[in-house]
Write an enzyme that holds these catalytic residues in place. Sequence first.
Site, PDB file in Angstrom:
ATOM      1  CG  ASP A  30     101.121 -76.464  36.770  1.00 31.37           C
ATOM      2  OD1 ASP A  30     101.058 -75.129  37.215  1.00 31.37           O
ATOM      3  OD2 ASP A  30     100.514 -76.880  37.761  1.00 31.37           O
ATOM      4  CE  LYS A  35      96.595 -75.888  36.061  1.00 33.08           C
ATOM      5  NZ  LYS A  35      97.365 -75.132  36.815  1.00 33.08           N
ATOM      6  CG  LEU A 153      97.219 -60.072  31.707  1.00 36.45           C
ATOM      7  CD1 LEU A 153      97.911 -61.376  31.803  1.00 36.45           C
ATOM      8  CD2 LEU A 153      97.547 -59.529  30.058  1.00 36.45           C
ATOM      9  CG  LEU A 253      83.534 -44.507  38.013  1.00 35.76           C
ATOM     10  CD1 LEU A 253      83.632 -42.920  37.355  1.00 35.76           C
ATOM     11  CD2 LEU A 253      83.107 -43.674  39.486  1.00 35.76           C
ATOM     12  CG  HIS A 254      80.441 -49.364  35.408  1.00 40.41           C
ATOM     13  ND1 HIS A 254      79.406 -48.549  34.242  1.00 40.41           N
ATOM     14  CD2 HIS A 254      81.186 -49.385  34.161  1.00 40.41           C
ATOM     15  CE1 HIS A 254      80.354 -48.265  33.351  1.00 40.41           C
ATOM     16  NE2 HIS A 254      80.987 -48.885  33.086  1.00 40.41           N
ATOM     17  N   GLY A 256      77.159 -51.826  41.637  1.00 43.38           N
ATOM     18  CA  GLY A 256      77.306 -52.657  41.525  1.00 43.38           C
ATOM     19  C   GLY A 256      76.985 -53.946  42.786  1.00 43.38           C
ATOM     20  CB  CYS A 263      93.185 -59.499  41.313  1.00 42.46           C
ATOM     21  SG  CYS A 263      93.294 -60.334  40.007  1.00 42.46           S
ATOM     22  CE  LYS A 266      95.825 -63.337  44.229  1.00 41.40           C
ATOM     23  NZ  LYS A 266      97.433 -62.594  44.354  1.00 41.40           N
TER      24      LYS A 266
END
EC number: 1.1.1.22
Length: 447
Positions: A30, A35, A153, A253-254, A256, A263, A266
């Site tokens: 990186d 970091k 992920l 299918l919850h 809210g 993800c 965008k």
Amino acid sequence: MKIAMVGAGYVGLVTGVCLADFGHDVVCVDNDRTKIEALRRGEIPIYEPGLAELVKANVAAGRLVFSDDLAAAARAAEVIFVAVGTPSRRGDGHADLRYVHAVARDIAASVEGFTVVVTKSTVPVGTGDEVAAIIAAANPEADVAVVSNPEFLREGAAIEDFKRPDRIVVGLEDERARAVMNEVYRPLYLNQAPLMFTGRRTAELIKYAANAFLAMKVTFINEIADLCERTGADAQQVARGIGLDKRIGPKFLHAGPGFGGSCFPKDTLALVKIGQDNESPMRLVETTIAINDQRKRAMSRRVVAACGGEVRGKTIGVLGLTFKPNTDDMRDAPSIDIIRGLLDRGAQVVAYDPQGMDAARSVIEGIAYAESAYAVAEGADALVLITEWNEFRSLDLDRLKAAMQVPVFVDLRNVYRPEEMARNGFHYVGIGRPAGSVRADQAEAAE
């Protein structure tokens, strides 16, 4: 195998650590030196269950190192993964590929011998072609095969998802890369993980199509929940009834407050732009984005209604800030729009989140923070459960009510049962339930 992972953000760090845990020699690179130095000290920049332990174990075993020297890592690598950010470009919503292109140029200047360059970042269709062209232009002698290997992920379950994936998608145009990628993922064969080889452009589109479909599924059940409230149906039972159909399935299918995170927002927007550029409009995805944006703001109006139509001068306690549990990620979290809506109405907001408060301070101004759910409840005129962390699932309701000024509980994740809350003296408002609430007298009548 010797692997270089370029980008030590969420995807790069998790992927690099898991590959090292498979036995590969991995260098996570990186350009943020701060970091890298923190990672060398064992300080993990993100919250992901189990990640810190894996980093420690693989560093100790000598399979995982952190570096800011991309040139050295690229020269030594057989496989180079590119896992840098592709945020929405300000102004038009396209995926910003500046970092991907910059890494491609850096790789071109450093590779030696045949090397497989893998785009792990989520990128628009055709990006692999651009990366290959950039490398060829910068170094015509470079012997590389550019591969697309999108990630799938889930934050909060990323390690499990990597080690027990539903599928591994590999898009390639150079057949030499097939054997290399087979070797990278060979340890997963014991779990019979389906390794799916496609063309490079197909692999790039699979990622966007998957996220867009899941976003539409979330938005669909949210609209059904609104209809349930109007018609007297129960959204949770509707979701179960349709989810038992194997063609539909129960996940996502919850009902809210809408989707958020790094993800879905965008990637759905980028897919819309890809469709526009190719004169193939994504009408369903466009509508999904619009509905979701409106829904998050509408949730603040739901809280106002639960408080009798006025929150000016009232204290609203917020339980959960991150876009989902088991992460510290605040990107596009529904809590942001909900809290801003409450602040605009003159409310005072006090919030608690097990992991997200440091990140929240940089994106939400004008609110106070507490150290526990019960501290949030002190003197509150209403509590709003936004993120369903485990520690919010079995709260001491008597203690909660005793701490509150007014026992109003708005449950945007349907964690609690309306009858139970009513018996404990709460005015309870959920999602997708008849009339949106059950009062104590109704619960007693039902008994």
